[in-house]
Design a protein around this motif. Structure first.
Motif, PDB file in Angstrom:
ATOM      1  N   LYS A  36       5.026   6.420  -6.039  1.00 20.94           N
ATOM      2  CA  LYS A  36       6.067   7.460  -6.029  1.00 20.94           C
ATOM      3  C   LYS A  36       6.967   7.314  -7.255  1.00 20.94           C
ATOM      4  CE  LYS A  36       9.195   4.707  -3.229  1.00 20.94           C
ATOM      5  NZ  LYS A  36       9.425   4.301  -1.856  1.00 20.94           N
ATOM      6  N   ASN A  57       5.025   9.446  -1.617  1.00 20.23           N
ATOM      7  CA  ASN A  57       6.022   9.854  -0.620  1.00 20.23           C
ATOM      8  C   ASN A  57       6.408  11.321  -0.662  1.00 20.23           C
ATOM      9  OD1 ASN A  57       6.362   6.949  -1.125  1.00 20.23           O
ATOM     10  ND2 ASN A  57       8.017   7.132   0.391  1.00 20.23           N
ATOM     11  N   ILE A  79       2.760   8.422   2.537  1.00 19.31           N
ATOM     12  CA  ILE A  79       3.596   7.451   3.244  1.00 19.31           C
ATOM     13  C   ILE A  79       5.035   7.942   3.422  1.00 19.31           C
ATOM     14  CG2 ILE A  79       2.173   5.492   2.486  1.00 19.31           C
ATOM     15  CD1 ILE A  79       4.362   4.792   0.450  1.00 19.31           C
ATOM     16  N   MET A 161       2.715   1.609  11.375  1.00 17.12           N
ATOM     17  CA  MET A 161       3.369   1.377  10.092  1.00 17.12           C
ATOM     18  C   MET A 161       4.867   1.232  10.324  1.00 17.12           C
ATOM     19  SD  MET A 161       5.457   3.215   7.791  1.00 17.12           S
ATOM     20  CE  MET A 161       5.366   4.194   6.318  1.00 17.12           C
ATOM     21  N   THR A 201       6.313  -4.866   1.695  1.00 16.17           N
ATOM     22  CA  THR A 201       6.544  -4.206   0.401  1.00 16.17           C
ATOM     23  C   THR A 201       6.733  -5.309  -0.651  1.00 16.17           C
ATOM     24  OG1 THR A 201       8.950  -4.187   0.634  1.00 16.17           O
ATOM     25  CG2 THR A 201       7.762  -2.314   1.584  1.00 16.17           C
ATOM     26  N   SER A 202       7.167  -4.923  -1.840  1.00 17.12           N
ATOM     27  CA  SER A 202       7.403  -5.909  -2.903  1.00 17.12           C
ATOM     28  C   SER A 202       8.264  -7.070  -2.415  1.00 17.12           C
ATOM     29  CB  SER A 202       8.121  -5.247  -4.089  1.00 17.12           C
ATOM     30  OG  SER A 202       7.352  -4.199  -4.617  1.00 17.12           O
ATOM     31  N   ARG A 217       2.222  -2.373   1.179  1.00 16.27           N
ATOM     32  CA  ARG A 217       2.504  -1.199   0.346  1.00 16.27           C
ATOM     33  C   ARG A 217       3.472  -1.613  -0.753  1.00 16.27           C
ATOM     34  NH1 ARG A 217       4.190   0.155   5.529  1.00 16.27           N
ATOM     35  NH2 ARG A 217       6.243   0.236   4.570  1.00 16.27           N
ATOM     36  N   VAL A 218       2.954  -1.778  -1.964  1.00 16.53           N
ATOM     37  CA  VAL A 218       3.743  -2.394  -3.032  1.00 16.53           C
ATOM     38  C   VAL A 218       3.964  -1.410  -4.177  1.00 16.53           C
ATOM     39  CG1 VAL A 218       3.846  -4.304  -4.663  1.00 16.53           C
ATOM     40  CG2 VAL A 218       2.836  -4.664  -2.394  1.00 16.53           C
ATOM     41  N   GLY A 219       5.237  -1.173  -4.503  1.00 13.36           N
ATOM     42  CA  GLY A 219       5.582  -0.243  -5.575  1.00 13.36           C
ATOM     43  C   GLY A 219       6.155  -0.951  -6.790  1.00 13.36           C
ATOM     44  N   THR A 220       7.449  -1.314  -6.716  1.00 12.13           N
ATOM     45  CA  THR A 220       8.154  -1.832  -7.895  1.00 12.13           C
ATOM     46  C   THR A 220       7.513  -3.080  -8.494  1.00 12.13           C
ATOM     47  OG1 THR A 220       9.706  -2.796  -6.311  1.00 12.13           O
ATOM     48  CG2 THR A 220      10.442  -0.866  -7.485  1.00 12.13           C
ATOM     49  N   ARG A 226      11.588   2.567 -10.552  1.00 11.07           N
ATOM     50  CA  ARG A 226      11.172   3.971 -10.458  1.00 11.07           C
ATOM     51  C   ARG A 226      12.105   4.885 -11.246  1.00 11.07           C
ATOM     52  NH1 ARG A 226       9.101   2.046  -5.464  1.00 11.07           N
ATOM     53  NH2 ARG A 226      11.124   1.759  -4.505  1.00 11.07           N
TER      54      ARG A 226
END
Ligand SMILES: *Cc1c(COP(=O)(O)O)cnc(C)c1O
Length: 228
Positions: A36, A57, A79, A161, A201-202, A217-220, A226
């Motif tokens: 995202k 997202n 998600i 989730m 997550t992260s 669920r890993v983003g940063t 972001r």
């Protein structure tokens, strides 16, 4: 974009180490890259580094990236909150939805899932901390909700989730995941299609893995901060 590839390597190492720590099989834990507010080029870089599952997202933003990356065998996971009037687009363009928070949404997604596609994989989102700003079922609602959602023809119920409120340390993170782990174990025993516990997550993937996560669920930690 070189950092995306080294960040991914670092995340795989964190997952491996966490799995070893609690004597789990690494192969039972999937990495979902949360893209995202990241450009399509970042997804491209992660794909080139071997990452094939991406979580988005925001529908409009996701559709732009899906269109920008044709002919790539990417698994797209939704998600974020699904709006009822956008359920058709989600049902057409995604392989998974982790964030089912009402029966009505599930019903709409089933109705709108195109015939030529396989059933849409879904997880029910649990509002673990009963946060007003987050949607999701309470664990108490599951008993009545699961059988009616499970019966919808074009969905495949895969599990649960959650995105709990941040906790400061490993022990507190584990404690916050404990109720969903218990609910997931009961669900899995009753419904063979339920193999997915989407937590971590992260910031808390180690705790999530020790509490049975099968999908972090890993983003940063992969893509960096972001865009606003
Ligand atoms: C943004 C988001 C993530 C990823 O969080 P990071 O802290 O960037 O790893 C995971 N799950 C959901 C539902 C999210 O919205």
């Amino acid at each position: 974009m070189q950092s995306v590839s080294s960040n991914l390597q670092a995340i795989h190492q964190r997952i491996e180490k966490a799995a070893r720590h609690c004597h789990r099989d690494r192969a039972d834990i999937q990495l979902l890259a949360v893209s995202k507010r990241q450009p399509a080029e970042a997804i491209d870089a992660a794909f080139a580094a071997g990452q094939h599952a991406f979580g988005e997202n925001y529908l409009q933003e996701a559709l732009e990236k899906i269109t920008a990356l044709p002919n790539k065998p990417i698994n797209w996971h939704f998600i974020g909150p699904v709006q009822t009037n956008k359920a058709g687009l989600v049902a057409q363009h995604f392989d998974w939805v982790h964030s089912i928070h009402t029966f009505k949404i599930a019903q709409k997604l089933s109705l709108k899932r195109p015939e030529h596609l396989r059933p849409l994989n879904i997880c029910l989102q649990i509002n673990l901390d009963n946060e007003k700003t987050k949607s999701g079922f309470s664990l108490a609602e599951l008993v009545d909700t699961i059988p009616i959602i499970q019966a919808l023809p074009n969905l495949l119920l895969r599990g649960l989730m959650a995105l709990p409120a941040p906790r400061k340390d490993f022990a507190a993170q584990c404690e916050s995941f404990a109720p969903i782990q218990k609910a997931f174990m009961q669900l899995r025993a009753e419904y063979p299609s339920c193999d997915t516990l989407s937590i971590g997550t992260s910031a808390d993937l180690e705790a999530a893995i020790s509490m049975g996560s099968t999908c972090v669920r890993v983003g940063t930690a992969i893509f960096g901060a972001r865009e606003k």
